[in-house]
Write a protein that holds these residues in place. Structure first.
Motif, short mmCIF file in Angstrom:
data_model
loop_
_atom_site.label_atom_id
_atom_site.label_comp_id
_atom_site.label_asym_id
_atom_site.label_seq_id
_atom_site.Cartn_x
_atom_site.Cartn_y
_atom_site.Cartn_z
N LEU A 1 -4.70 15.94 -4.10
CA LEU A 1 -3.78 14.84 -3.84
C LEU A 1 -4.34 13.57 -4.48
O LEU A 1 -5.49 13.19 -4.26
CB LEU A 1 -3.60 14.63 -2.34
N SER A 2 -3.51 12.90 -5.26
CA SER A 2 -3.88 11.63 -5.89
C SER A 2 -2.66 10.72 -5.87
O SER A 2 -1.59 11.10 -5.36
CB SER A 2 -4.36 11.86 -7.32
N LYS A 3 -2.79 9.55 -6.43
CA LYS A 3 -1.66 8.63 -6.49
C LYS A 3 -0.51 9.20 -7.33
O LYS A 3 0.64 8.78 -7.19
CB LYS A 3 -2.11 7.28 -7.08
N GLU A 4 -0.83 10.15 -8.17
CA GLU A 4 0.20 10.78 -9.02
C GLU A 4 0.89 11.92 -8.30
O GLU A 4 1.84 12.51 -8.81
CB GLU A 4 -0.42 11.30 -10.32
N GLY A 5 0.43 12.30 -7.10
CA GLY A 5 1.05 13.38 -6.34
C GLY A 5 0.11 14.55 -6.13
O GLY A 5 -1.12 14.40 -6.17
N LEU A 6 0.68 15.74 -5.93
CA LEU A 6 -0.09 16.96 -5.72
C LEU A 6 -0.13 17.77 -7.00
O LEU A 6 0.87 17.93 -7.70
CB LEU A 6 0.56 17.81 -4.62
N ARG B 1 0.84 -1.20 0.00
CA ARG B 1 0.00 0.00 0.00
C ARG B 1 0.87 1.25 0.00
O ARG B 1 1.30 1.74 1.03
CB ARG B 1 -0.94 0.00 1.21
N HIS B 2 1.13 1.76 -1.19
CA HIS B 2 1.93 2.97 -1.35
C HIS B 2 0.99 4.18 -1.22
O HIS B 2 0.20 4.47 -2.13
CB HIS B 2 2.62 2.98 -2.71
N VAL B 3 1.06 4.88 -0.10
CA VAL B 3 0.15 5.99 0.16
C VAL B 3 0.68 7.28 -0.48
O VAL B 3 -0.06 7.98 -1.18
CB VAL B 3 -0.05 6.18 1.67
N LEU B 4 1.94 7.59 -0.26
CA LEU B 4 2.55 8.78 -0.83
C LEU B 4 3.86 8.37 -1.51
O LEU B 4 4.63 7.59 -0.94
CB LEU B 4 2.84 9.82 0.25
N THR B 5 4.11 8.90 -2.69
CA THR B 5 5.30 8.51 -3.44
C THR B 5 6.00 9.75 -4.01
O THR B 5 5.42 10.49 -4.82
CB THR B 5 4.94 7.57 -4.60
N ASP B 6 7.22 9.99 -3.53
CA ASP B 6 8.09 11.04 -4.07
C ASP B 6 7.38 12.39 -4.13
O ASP B 6 7.41 13.09 -5.15
CB ASP B 6 8.58 10.62 -5.47
#
Length: 215
Positions: free
Chosen positions: A207-212, A15-20
């Motif tokens: 905020l989405s899986k792609e970032g902000l 479960r990757h909540v926030l990425t980079d």
């Protein structure tokens, strides 16, 4: 005031909540964050507050790298420079409303005079000696907001601060929040599902899986 640098957070193995995630909130800026449930909005606030640790990346608050602080130093920074509004309120049941609101002042070695002013400001005049059990959910939320603002923190973090408020009360609270930010040259990050609430911010991010991204 607040800088996120390549922030990542994973729960469990998959479960990757926030990425980079990277972003800069300037001094005096009021930012609203919106997005679908489960994308990590509350997690992001907890990371910024130092209540949870990222897997990688850095969080800088007022020129200080949070990851380099030990527990005591992080607690001191939170106490001095941050104000929190949590969804669950975290109002202490054994303290009166005035004592709850005054707590950040006392922890910072200041007098409690502003607690009464903030109680009035959130629309609960004369209720200082009441206890949390005597309040509705919306009233408890206003106490939590007063407590977050009372010590005039440099960074305010608010998780759904109007979720239990009727539209008129929410309008007044958001005006108060914005006024405190601008008058004290503070910064704020507000997580909300309400487009009406987000309109009070200087900018709204999604905020989405792609970032902000800008709304």
């Amino acid at each position: 005031m607040l800088e996120l640098r390549a922030l990542s957070k994973t729960y469990g193995q998959h479960r990757h909540v926030l990425t980079d995630l990277s972003y800069l909130v300037k001094t005096g800026e009021f930012v609203a964050i919106m997005g679908d449930s489960g994308v990590g909005k509350s997690t992001l606030l907890n990371l910024i507050a130092g209540l949870d640790a990222p897997d990688s990346g850095q969080i800088w608050v007022d020129g200080v790298n949070m990851s380099e602080l030990d527990d005591d130093a992080a607690t001191a920074l939170r106490r001095r420079s941050m104000g929190f509004v949590f969804q669950a309120f975290h109002v202490l049941p054994h303290l009166t409303l005035e004592q709850n609101i005054a707590l950040p002042l006392l922890l910072n070695g200041k007098t409690a005079e502003r607690a009464t002013q903030m109680l009035d400001a959130v629309g609960l005049p004369g209720r200082g000696r009441d206890f949390p059990r005597q309040l509705s959910g919306g009233e408890l939320q206003r106490v939590a907001i007063a407590r977050a603002l009372v010590h005039q923190p440099a960074l305010i973090l608010a998780d759904e601060p109007t979720g239990n408020l009727d539209p008129d009360t929410a309008h007044g609270i958001l005006n108060l929040l914005r006024s405190e930010i601008k008058n004290n040259n503070a910064s704020a990050v507000m997580v909300t599902h309400s487009h009406a609430a987000a309109e009070f911010a200087d900018r709204t991010l999604i905020l989405s899986k792609e970032g902000l991204r800008e709304a």
